[in-house]
Design a protein around this motif. Structure first.
Motif, PDB file in Angstrom:
ATOM      1  N   LEU A   1      -5.711 -13.101   3.001  1.00  0.00           N
ATOM      2  CA  LEU A   1      -6.942 -12.665   2.584  1.00  0.00           C
ATOM      3  C   LEU A   1      -8.190 -13.243   3.050  1.00  0.00           C
ATOM      4  CD1 LEU A   1      -5.708 -12.138  -1.222  1.00  0.00           C
ATOM      5  CD2 LEU A   1      -6.230 -10.307   0.512  1.00  0.00           C
ATOM      6  N   LEU A   2      -8.028 -14.678   3.362  1.00  0.00           N
ATOM      7  CA  LEU A   2      -9.065 -15.402   3.719  1.00  0.00           C
ATOM      8  C   LEU A   2      -9.440 -15.043   5.103  1.00  0.00           C
ATOM      9  CD1 LEU A   2      -7.995 -18.748   2.123  1.00  0.00           C
ATOM     10  CD2 LEU A   2     -10.131 -17.723   1.626  1.00  0.00           C
ATOM     11  N   LEU A   3      -8.418 -15.015   5.894  1.00  0.00           N
ATOM     12  CA  LEU A   3      -8.711 -14.624   7.316  1.00  0.00           C
ATOM     13  C   LEU A   3      -9.106 -13.248   7.609  1.00  0.00           C
ATOM     14  CD1 LEU A   3      -5.641 -16.813   8.924  1.00  0.00           C
ATOM     15  CD2 LEU A   3      -8.090 -17.233   8.912  1.00  0.00           C
ATOM     16  N   GLU A   4      -8.391 -12.245   6.730  1.00  0.00           N
ATOM     17  CA  GLU A   4      -8.395 -10.871   7.259  1.00  0.00           C
ATOM     18  C   GLU A   4      -9.478  -9.989   6.340  1.00  0.00           C
ATOM     19  OE1 GLU A   4      -4.672  -9.410   7.764  1.00  0.00           O
ATOM     20  OE2 GLU A   4      -3.893 -10.586   9.123  1.00  0.00           O
ATOM     21  N   GLU A   5      -9.591 -10.399   5.043  1.00  0.00           N
ATOM     22  CA  GLU A   5     -10.601  -9.709   4.422  1.00  0.00           C
ATOM     23  C   GLU A   5     -11.842 -10.366   3.742  1.00  0.00           C
ATOM     24  OE1 GLU A   5      -9.319  -6.871   3.164  1.00  0.00           O
ATOM     25  OE2 GLU A   5      -7.244  -6.922   3.859  1.00  0.00           O
ATOM     26  N   GLY A   6     -11.999 -11.551   4.329  1.00  0.00           N
ATOM     27  CA  GLY A   6     -13.049 -12.199   3.971  1.00  0.00           C
ATOM     28  C   GLY A   6     -13.613 -12.464   2.700  1.00  0.00           C
ATOM     29  N   LEU A   7     -12.724 -12.497   1.691  1.00  0.00           N
ATOM     30  CA  LEU A   7     -13.052 -12.637   0.385  1.00  0.00           C
ATOM     31  C   LEU A   7     -13.395 -14.056  -0.148  1.00  0.00           C
ATOM     32  CD1 LEU A   7     -10.061 -10.885  -1.428  1.00  0.00           C
ATOM     33  CD2 LEU A   7     -12.315  -9.940  -0.759  1.00  0.00           C
ATOM     34  N   TYR A   8     -14.199 -14.451  -1.105  1.00  0.00           N
ATOM     35  CA  TYR A   8     -14.660 -15.821  -1.649  1.00  0.00           C
ATOM     36  C   TYR A   8     -13.140 -16.335  -2.201  1.00  0.00           C
ATOM     37  CZ  TYR A   8     -19.428 -14.385  -1.350  1.00  0.00           C
ATOM     38  OH  TYR A   8     -20.813 -13.907  -0.957  1.00  0.00           O
ATOM     39  N   VAL A   9     -13.319 -17.646  -2.085  1.00  0.00           N
ATOM     40  CA  VAL A   9     -11.927 -18.354  -2.368  1.00  0.00           C
ATOM     41  C   VAL A   9     -11.528 -18.222  -3.717  1.00  0.00           C
ATOM     42  CG1 VAL A   9     -11.364 -20.838  -2.997  1.00  0.00           C
ATOM     43  CG2 VAL A   9     -12.555 -20.376  -0.960  1.00  0.00           C
ATOM     44  N   SER A  10     -12.741 -17.948  -4.827  1.00  0.00           N
ATOM     45  CA  SER A  10     -12.408 -17.787  -6.130  1.00  0.00           C
ATOM     46  C   SER A  10     -11.802 -16.148  -6.330  1.00  0.00           C
ATOM     47  CB  SER A  10     -13.706 -17.825  -7.038  1.00  0.00           C
ATOM     48  OG  SER A  10     -14.658 -16.829  -6.440  1.00  0.00           O
ATOM     49  N   GLU A  11     -12.312 -15.290  -5.458  1.00  0.00           N
ATOM     50  CA  GLU A  11     -11.535 -13.988  -5.384  1.00  0.00           C
ATOM     51  C   GLU A  11     -10.179 -14.105  -4.807  1.00  0.00           C
ATOM     52  OE1 GLU A  11     -15.520 -10.926  -4.629  1.00  0.00           O
ATOM     53  OE2 GLU A  11     -14.472 -12.255  -2.931  1.00  0.00           O
ATOM     54  N   VAL A  12      -9.932 -14.725  -3.804  1.00  0.00           N
ATOM     55  CA  VAL A  12      -8.650 -14.893  -3.497  1.00  0.00           C
ATOM     56  C   VAL A  12      -7.559 -15.789  -4.461  1.00  0.00           C
ATOM     57  CG1 VAL A  12      -7.058 -16.222  -1.711  1.00  0.00           C
ATOM     58  CG2 VAL A  12      -9.345 -15.029  -0.897  1.00  0.00           C
ATOM     59  N   ALA A  13      -8.168 -16.716  -5.004  1.00  0.00           N
ATOM     60  CA  ALA A  13      -7.407 -17.317  -6.063  1.00  0.00           C
ATOM     61  C   ALA A  13      -7.028 -16.477  -7.222  1.00  0.00           C
ATOM     62  CB  ALA A  13      -8.199 -18.348  -6.776  1.00  0.00           C
TER      63      ALA A  13
ATOM     64  N   LEU B   1      -8.582 -27.128   3.518  1.00  0.00           N
ATOM     65  CA  LEU B   1      -9.121 -26.381   2.190  1.00  0.00           C
ATOM     66  C   LEU B   1      -8.904 -24.888   2.672  1.00  0.00           C
ATOM     67  CD1 LEU B   1     -12.024 -29.015   1.488  1.00  0.00           C
ATOM     68  CD2 LEU B   1      -9.504 -28.491   0.189  1.00  0.00           C
ATOM     69  N   PRO B   2      -9.269 -23.869   1.715  1.00  0.00           N
ATOM     70  CA  PRO B   2      -9.147 -22.701   1.891  1.00  0.00           C
ATOM     71  C   PRO B   2     -10.559 -22.282   2.354  1.00  0.00           C
ATOM     72  CG  PRO B   2      -9.023 -22.803  -0.441  1.00  0.00           C
ATOM     73  CD  PRO B   2      -8.346 -24.320   0.110  1.00  0.00           C
TER      74      PRO B   2
END
Length: 281
Positions: free
Chosen positions: A240-252, A274-275
């Motif tokens: 999600l971090l690499l491909e969707e560009g979401l914020y860390v809180s959203e990924v969590a 760190l994420p």
């Protein structure tokens, strides 16, 4: 399909990503026969009538790919599949085990399964993940980088051989019915890792007692129940971090963490960064 293929002495290192916006069936043909170790690093594939051999996340398989045997596959709409594999010539494996006939017999027996779908799956252990991560690093340039990758590839294969020897020497107390329940537990976790249930509830769901669930899961898959949950959560978070560009809180939140700081600690423990650092890299 996206492929990165590095050709070294007597073997190839291949990273790949398959994704589809619609249902796709495909057939791959090969020019050369080779021995393969195939690692499933991330996927959203589902077992179905079209794809009964959908791979399990965080597992690897050893098999022999005959050049006269094509390989078929299927990816459903909005599904994807990330993998890493090493393809060896026989001469490479011979060089590793030529002085140990017993080990050579065991190794080639394990590689004896033709086609990916017929080969047994084994869990990827933490040391293997470390090795896979190291091969992503460009530590040197030119011939030194090639030597580095060859060294890491040998290390990764030796870890698989070591695991194979330990597995074959261990005496399992698991009954066939227990093994079926444990596989059911693994599949349940893969479908529900974003909101995992307790050991007590999972044991009830799959019809096995808690002790057998905890001990048997570790014996069969090489990790604990909650260790497997964390692995699935972290691999999905990385994606999600690499491909969707979401914020860390959203990924969590998407991978099942109520508190972003707890997610950050777990992510750093798993990947060493760190994420937020991974997102901005």
């Amino acid at each position: 399909m996206e492929l990165s293929d590095i050709s070294l002495n007597d073997f190839h290192l291949i990273r790949g990503r398959q994704a589809a916006n619609e249902d796709i069936s495909f057939v791959i043909h090969f020019d050369t026969s080779f021995y393969v170790t195939h690692f499933v690093l991330g996927d959203t594939l589902n077992t179905s009538k079209q794809n009964p051999w959908a791979p399990s996340l965080n597992t690897y398989r050893l098999y022999y790919q005959d050049r006269d045997q094509s390989e078929s596959g299927y990816i459903g709409k909005n599904q994807q599949y990330n993998f890493f594999e090493m393809a060896f010539r026989k001469s490479f494996l011979d060089g590793l085990v030529e002085e140990d006939e017993l080990l050579a017999d065991k190794l080639f027996s394990r590689f004896g399964k033709e086609e990916y779908r017929n080969a047994p799956a084994s869990p990827i252990i933490p040391d293997m993940y470390s090795c896979l991560g190291a091969m992503d690093s460009k530590v040197f340039t030119g011939p030194l980088q090639q030597l580095y990758l060859e060294t890491k590839a040998r290390e990764l294969l030796l870890l698989q051989i070591q695991t194979l020897m330990k597995t074959e020497s261990a005496v399992s107390t698991l009954k066939p019915a227990d093994i079926d329940c444990l596989h059911e537990a693994k599949h349940y976790i893969e479908r529900n890792y974003r909101r995992p249930c307790s050991i007590i509830d999972l044991a009830k769901i799959v019809g096995i007692n808690q002790t057998k669930l905890k001990r048997g899961f570790k014996e069969l898959f090489g990790t604990t129940v909650f260790g497997y949950v964390r692995d699935l959560q972290m691999e999905r978070a990385k994606q999600l971090l690499l491909e969707e560009g979401l914020y860390v809180s959203e990924v969590a939140d998407q991978v099942g963490y109520n508190h972003p700081q707890h997610f950050t600690v777990a992510f750093k423990r798993k990947f060493g960064v760190l994420p937020s650092e991974l997102k901005n890299s």
